[in-house]
Design an enzyme around this catalytic site. Structure first.
Site, PDB file in Angstrom:
ATOM      1  N   LYS A 271      31.219 -15.723 -69.467  1.00  0.00           N
ATOM      2  CA  LYS A 271      31.765 -15.159 -70.698  1.00  0.00           C
ATOM      3  C   LYS A 271      33.260 -15.407 -70.781  1.00  0.00           C
ATOM      4  O   LYS A 271      33.922 -15.711 -69.776  1.00  0.00           O
ATOM      5  CB  LYS A 271      31.493 -13.656 -70.781  1.00  0.00           C
TER       6      LYS A 271
ATOM      7  N   CYS B 109      37.975  -5.601 -68.680  1.00  0.00           N
ATOM      8  CA  CYS B 109      36.556  -5.875 -68.926  1.00  0.00           C
ATOM      9  C   CYS B 109      35.638  -4.710 -68.581  1.00  0.00           C
ATOM     10  O   CYS B 109      34.639  -4.478 -69.270  1.00  0.00           O
ATOM     11  CB  CYS B 109      36.136  -7.133 -68.177  1.00  0.00           C
TER      12      CYS B 109
ATOM     13  N   ASP C 226      32.389  -9.228 -63.538  1.00  0.00           N
ATOM     14  CA  ASP C 226      33.476 -10.151 -63.172  1.00  0.00           C
ATOM     15  C   ASP C 226      34.019  -9.942 -61.762  1.00  0.00           C
ATOM     16  O   ASP C 226      35.227 -10.048 -61.533  1.00  0.00           O
ATOM     17  CB  ASP C 226      34.629 -10.037 -64.175  1.00  0.00           C
TER      18      ASP C 226
END
Length: 203
Positions: free
Chosen positions: A82, A118, A21
């Site tokens: 995602k 994450c 990310d």
């Protein structure tokens, strides 16, 4: 002692990079983002030189944008979109199962955003699946330094190796006789930028 030392080894051909990310949409709200992205770009360049395979994920890219353009993710697997707060997606797990010449890797180099969300959740899932995880401290960030530092502590507590970008680069090179050593030297000539992981000494 020998067993613990063996777990810290990074083997060429048995190591994969996961980029979690690292998106443009985070640029204005993350702690030391500009420094972290420069460190990450250098690490990616070095690992591409060493032919380390890469897998990229992006959290809800419709809102948060694409992976920062300073990171050269050409030839990487993905990016995989995602919404889950972990890279442990069926499609990524499938890629991992065969990414090293038809086999799964022994070790994962991991960095991204946010460290305490994450990145940490990905590290937990990877450890549960038996991977050795090397989280790259100077290539990870969160909105606050507190969340970032505490996440590193928790990841260390579950057996992750908290490393720097140059640490893993030289573990993979291993020897000044490596065929790519001169290219790596040129890449690491510029020092990693400090992201205040370790408080400066008052001495």
């Amino acid at each position: 002692m020998a067993i613990n030392a063996a777990k810290a080894v990074l083997k060429p051909g048995k190591t994969v990079l996961l980029i979690c990310d690292f998106q443009e949409g985070f640029s204005k709200v993350m702690y030391e983002y500009d420094k972290v992205v420069q460190n990450a770009a250098k690490l990616v360049k070095a690992l591409k030189t060493l032919n380390v395979p890469m897998i990229v994920a992006e959290q809800y890219p419709k809102a948060l944008g694409k992976t920062n353009s300073q990171l050269d993710i050409t030839d990487a697997k993905g990016p995989f979109a995602k919404t889950k707060f972990s890279m442990s997606l069926p499609e990524i797990n499938e890629e991992l199962s065969t990414i090293c010449c038809g086999q799964k890797p022994e070790s994962i180099i991991l960095f991204g955003i946010e460290t305490h969300v994450c990145v940490e959740n990905t590290a937990v899932d990877l450890r549960q699946n038996g991977y050795e995880v090397h989280t790259i401290a100077d290539c990870c960030t969160s909105r606050t330094q507190e969340d970032r530092l505490l996440a590193f502590e928790r990841m260390r507590g579950i057996g992750c190796h908290i490393a720097t970008s140059e640490n893993v680069i030289f573990k993979l090179v291993g020897d000044a006789k490596h065929k790519e050593f001169k290219n790596i030297q040129r890449i690491v000539k510029t020092p990693i930028l400090p992201t205040n992981l370790i408080p400066h000494s008052k001495l």
